[in-house]
Design a protein around this motif. Sequence first.
Motif, mmCIF file in Angstrom:
data_model
loop_
_atom_site.group_PDB
_atom_site.id
_atom_site.type_symbol
_atom_site.label_atom_id
_atom_site.label_comp_id
_atom_site.label_asym_id
_atom_site.label_seq_id
_atom_site.Cartn_x
_atom_site.Cartn_y
_atom_site.Cartn_z
ATOM 1 N N LEU A 34 0.814 -1.216 0.000
ATOM 2 C CA LEU A 34 0.000 0.000 0.000
ATOM 3 C C LEU A 34 0.849 1.268 0.000
ATOM 4 O O LEU A 34 0.335 2.349 0.327
ATOM 5 N N ASN A 35 2.103 1.155 -0.355
ATOM 6 C CA ASN A 35 2.951 2.348 -0.433
ATOM 7 C C ASN A 35 2.322 3.391 -1.352
ATOM 8 O O ASN A 35 1.932 3.089 -2.483
ATOM 9 N N GLY A 36 2.222 4.612 -0.850
ATOM 10 C CA GLY A 36 1.655 5.685 -1.644
ATOM 11 C C GLY A 36 0.141 5.676 -1.717
ATOM 12 O O GLY A 36 -0.449 6.512 -2.410
ATOM 13 N N LYS A 37 -0.500 4.750 -1.005
ATOM 14 C CA LYS A 37 -1.962 4.638 -1.028
ATOM 15 C C LYS A 37 -2.555 5.226 0.256
ATOM 16 O O LYS A 37 -1.974 5.129 1.332
ATOM 17 N N THR A 38 -3.723 5.827 0.106
ATOM 18 C CA THR A 38 -4.434 6.414 1.240
ATOM 19 C C THR A 38 -5.704 5.610 1.508
ATOM 20 O O THR A 38 -6.497 5.373 0.594
ATOM 21 N N VAL A 39 -5.867 5.185 2.752
ATOM 22 C CA VAL A 39 -7.048 4.416 3.156
ATOM 23 C C VAL A 39 -7.851 5.270 4.146
ATOM 24 O O VAL A 39 -7.352 5.609 5.218
ATOM 25 N N VAL A 40 -9.057 5.625 3.758
ATOM 26 C CA VAL A 40 -9.925 6.425 4.610
ATOM 27 C C VAL A 40 -10.813 5.486 5.416
ATOM 28 O O VAL A 40 -11.457 4.588 4.862
ATOM 29 N N LEU A 41 -10.814 5.665 6.733
ATOM 30 C CA LEU A 41 -11.569 4.794 7.626
ATOM 31 C C LEU A 41 -12.620 5.603 8.369
ATOM 32 O O LEU A 41 -12.328 6.695 8.879
ATOM 33 N N GLY A 62 2.213 -0.368 4.517
ATOM 34 C CA GLY A 62 2.827 0.826 3.953
ATOM 35 C C GLY A 62 1.875 1.929 3.575
ATOM 36 O O GLY A 62 2.287 2.947 3.004
ATOM 37 N N GLY A 63 0.570 1.771 3.867
ATOM 38 C CA GLY A 63 -0.415 2.778 3.495
ATOM 39 C C GLY A 63 -0.566 3.866 4.536
ATOM 40 O O GLY A 63 -0.063 3.771 5.655
ATOM 41 N N GLN A 64 -1.290 4.917 4.156
ATOM 42 C CA GLN A 64 -1.582 6.021 5.061
ATOM 43 C C GLN A 64 -3.044 5.945 5.488
ATOM 44 O O GLN A 64 -3.938 6.175 4.670
ATOM 45 N N PRO A 65 -3.317 5.615 6.758
ATOM 46 C CA PRO A 65 -4.706 5.603 7.221
ATOM 47 C C PRO A 65 -5.143 6.995 7.660
ATOM 48 O O PRO A 65 -4.402 7.719 8.324
ATOM 49 N N ILE A 66 -6.341 7.387 7.264
ATOM 50 C CA ILE A 66 -6.939 8.647 7.703
ATOM 51 C C ILE A 66 -8.274 8.303 8.343
ATOM 52 O O ILE A 66 -9.154 7.729 7.694
ATOM 53 N N TRP A 89 -8.769 11.509 -3.399
ATOM 54 C CA TRP A 89 -7.694 11.258 -2.431
ATOM 55 C C TRP A 89 -7.642 9.830 -1.905
ATOM 56 O O TRP A 89 -6.572 9.345 -1.541
ATOM 57 N N ALA A 90 -8.778 9.157 -1.832
ATOM 58 C CA ALA A 90 -8.821 7.840 -1.189
ATOM 59 C C ALA A 90 -8.635 6.723 -2.209
ATOM 60 O O ALA A 90 -9.256 6.725 -3.266
ATOM 61 N N ASP A 91 -7.788 5.767 -1.872
ATOM 62 C CA ASP A 91 -7.602 4.582 -2.700
ATOM 63 C C ASP A 91 -8.461 3.419 -2.224
ATOM 64 O O ASP A 91 -8.785 2.513 -2.991
#
Length: 216
Positions: A34-41, A62-66, A89-91
Motif C-alpha cells: 500500500l505504499n503511496g496509497k491512502t485508506v480512509v476509515l 505501507g499505506g496512510q490511514p486517515i 484522495w482515497a484509494d
Amino acid sequence: MKDLIRLTDLQASEIYKIFHIADEISAGKYKGFLNGKTVVLFFPASSIRTRVTFEKGVHMLGGQPILFPGDALEKKEDIRDVCGYLDNWADIAVVRYKDIGLIERIAGYLHAPIINAMTDVNHPCEILADLYSLSKLRKDFTRDHYLFCGRAGNIGLAWKEASQVLGFPLSQCCGAGHEMEGVEVYHDINTAVKGKDILCTDSLPAGRSRISGIVR
C-alpha cells in the motif's frame, strides 16, 4: 479490487484466495503493497478491536490511514458529492456504520473499493477471520456442522452468509423471538449441541424462556 460488503457477494474461490493472501502476508510478502496509497476509515468512537486491526494493517502494508468518526457520513452534503471528492484522495474506504444501505450507496458512487467493517446486519471481516483460523485447525472446516448460539443479529447473519457461500451446515440456538430465517433453530442448548462440530456464540438477550425441541 472489488468491494467487500456481504460475504454473499463473494465466490467460495475468492474466500480461499483471501486466505492464501493472508498466508503470504504472514510469510512476509506484500510488504509495501500500500505504499503511496491512502485508506480512509470511518469508525464510531466505541470501536476498539476492529479499528485498531484495520489501522495497524494499513500501516504495516505501507499505506496512510486517515480516520474519521462514523457520524461524519451523516453530514448534510449528498453522499454522492462526498464520494466525488473522496475519490480524489482515497484509494480504499473502510466503513463501520449501522446502516448497510448507506455502505451500498457509497459503493455505488465511489470508484475506490469499499470494505464493510460492520453493520447492524452483518460483520463479514470478523467471520472471514474466524473461518481463516478454523481452516488452520480443522481438516476441512466446510464439512463441519456449525451451531450459532445467539440472536438474529449481525454476527449470526454473517455466519449465515458464510454458510450460503461455502456450503457448510448451520443451525441456531436462541430464545423465542430471536430466530434467523432459513436455518434450523433450536430452543434447547442440550439438544442443539448434539452432532455439532463448531460452536459459534454471540450475546444472548436476557429474559427469554427456552422452548424444548426444534423449530423449523
